[in-house]
Design a protein around this motif. Sequence first.
Motif, mmCIF file in Angstrom:
data_model
loop_
_atom_site.group_PDB
_atom_site.id
_atom_site.type_symbol
_atom_site.label_atom_id
_atom_site.label_comp_id
_atom_site.label_asym_id
_atom_site.label_seq_id
_atom_site.Cartn_x
_atom_site.Cartn_y
_atom_site.Cartn_z
ATOM 1 N N GLU A 64 0.877 -1.179 -0.016
ATOM 2 C CA GLU A 64 -0.072 0.009 0.025
ATOM 3 C C GLU A 64 0.879 1.116 -0.169
ATOM 4 N N ALA A 68 -0.007 4.534 4.454
ATOM 5 C CA ALA A 68 -0.999 3.471 5.150
ATOM 6 C C ALA A 68 0.077 2.367 5.677
ATOM 7 N N THR B 12 1.024 14.153 3.060
ATOM 8 C CA THR B 12 1.184 12.898 3.408
ATOM 9 C C THR B 12 0.506 12.547 4.758
ATOM 10 N N VAL B 15 -3.622 12.831 4.215
ATOM 11 C CA VAL B 15 -3.931 11.660 3.734
ATOM 12 C C VAL B 15 -3.923 10.129 4.656
ATOM 13 N N SER B 16 -2.966 10.245 5.348
ATOM 14 C CA SER B 16 -2.650 9.005 6.410
ATOM 15 C C SER B 16 -3.725 9.049 7.384
ATOM 16 N N GLU B 18 -6.775 10.703 7.044
ATOM 17 C CA GLU B 18 -7.947 10.310 6.473
ATOM 18 C C GLU B 18 -8.081 9.091 6.067
ATOM 19 N N PHE B 19 -6.871 8.379 5.507
ATOM 20 C CA PHE B 19 -6.971 6.727 5.195
ATOM 21 C C PHE B 19 -7.472 5.948 6.750
ATOM 22 N N THR B 20 -6.778 6.426 8.002
ATOM 23 C CA THR B 20 -7.300 5.937 9.316
ATOM 24 C C THR B 20 -8.598 6.073 9.574
ATOM 25 N N LYS B 22 -11.478 7.115 7.635
ATOM 26 C CA LYS B 22 -12.502 7.155 6.725
ATOM 27 C C LYS B 22 -13.611 6.248 7.023
ATOM 28 N N LYS B 23 -13.235 5.017 7.809
ATOM 29 C CA LYS B 23 -14.290 4.039 8.041
ATOM 30 C C LYS B 23 -15.283 4.540 8.883
#
Lengths: 196, 123
Positions: A64, A68, B12, B15-16, B18-20, B22-23
Motif C-alpha cells: 500500500e 498507510a 502525506t 492522507v494518512s 484520512e485513510f485511518t 474514513k471508515k
Amino acid sequence: MIRSTENRYGKTLYTLFPGDYFATGEDCILGTVTGACACVCLYDNGRRLGGMGHFIVPGMIGTEGIFADDIATQGITSMEYLIGEIVKLGGDRKYLKAKLFGVARLNSRLSDMEGVIKSNIRFLKEYFSLERIPVETEDIGGMNRRQVLFYPTAGTAMRRFQRRNDDASEFVRIEQEYIDTMFRNKPRYGKVYLFE
Amino acid sequence: MKHILVIDDSPTIRVSVEFTIKKLGYQIRQAENGKDALEKIAEIQKAGDDIALCICDVNMPVMDGITFIREFRKTDKFTPVLVLTTESENEKVSAGREAGASGWIIKPFQPAELLKIVEKFIR
Ligand SMILES: [Mg+2]
C-alpha cells in the motif's frame, strides 16, 4: 550534532550524526557522512533557510502507499521533525526544494539489506511526490559511503564518495548503532494526552 | 452532513489521517494551515453542515495550530479539537490545553489508537 567554528571552510560547521535533524537560517555548513541512511537536504531559497535530516526507514514497506504503512510512518515522522523546524523558522514546505543523498548498499548486518534499501529509496520517491517537493538532486543507492556538505541558506550541496570505511570510522560505528536501535524498537508511536 | 476537518501542512499526514478514520463514515475535509481551516469551517457552516471534530497539527505556516485553536474557541466552545504533532514539550502541551485542545497526540500515531480516540470524541 557537533558545532565547530575552527575548520577549513571559514564558516560554522554543524556535523550531524545518524538520527539528527537541524534547520537554520544561519550562513553556515551542515555536514554528515552517510552509508545506508538517507541524508535529506531541504531549503527555502526565497527565505534563505534550510536544513538536513539523517535517518533510516527501519524495515520493509508494504504494497500500500507509504501513508498507510507502519514502517514508512517512522520515515514520515523523521521528515516531520525536520520540516517542523523549518516551519518554526518561518519556512513553508510549499517553497522547499530537496537534495537526497545516501541509501547505499552497505549494511551487512541487516538480514534483508536489499529489501531495506529498496524500501528506503521507494519511501523517498513517494514522500517527495506526495509532498509535491521538487527533488533537485537524487544521489542515492550504489555501494559507497558519502560525505555530504550542505549550505542551507544557498541550497548548494557537495558530495564526496568515501572509498574505504575507515575514512569515517566514527560515523560507521555510530550509524551501525543507530540502525540497530531503529530496527530493534520499531514501530514506535508517540504519547497521547486526553484532556476531556 | 457531519464533517471531520484534518488540518496539517503535510499532504502525506493529511492522507494518512484520512485513510485511518474514513471508515467512520464522516465527510472528511482537509486544510493546510489554521487560516485555511477557519475558512473551510465557515464554508461548511454556511452550507448548513456541522463540524464533528478537528484534528490539528501545530507547526504550520501562515497560522499555526495553537493560534487556530484560540481563534476557533472564540466562537465554538464544544467541538472537540485533537492536536496531532511532533511537539512533546510540557509547555507546548499545556499551551494547547489552555488554548482549548481536547487532546494532544504525538506523532507518529498508532492508527487503531487514533481511530478509538476519534470515535470516543464524536460519540
Ligand atoms: Mg506541520
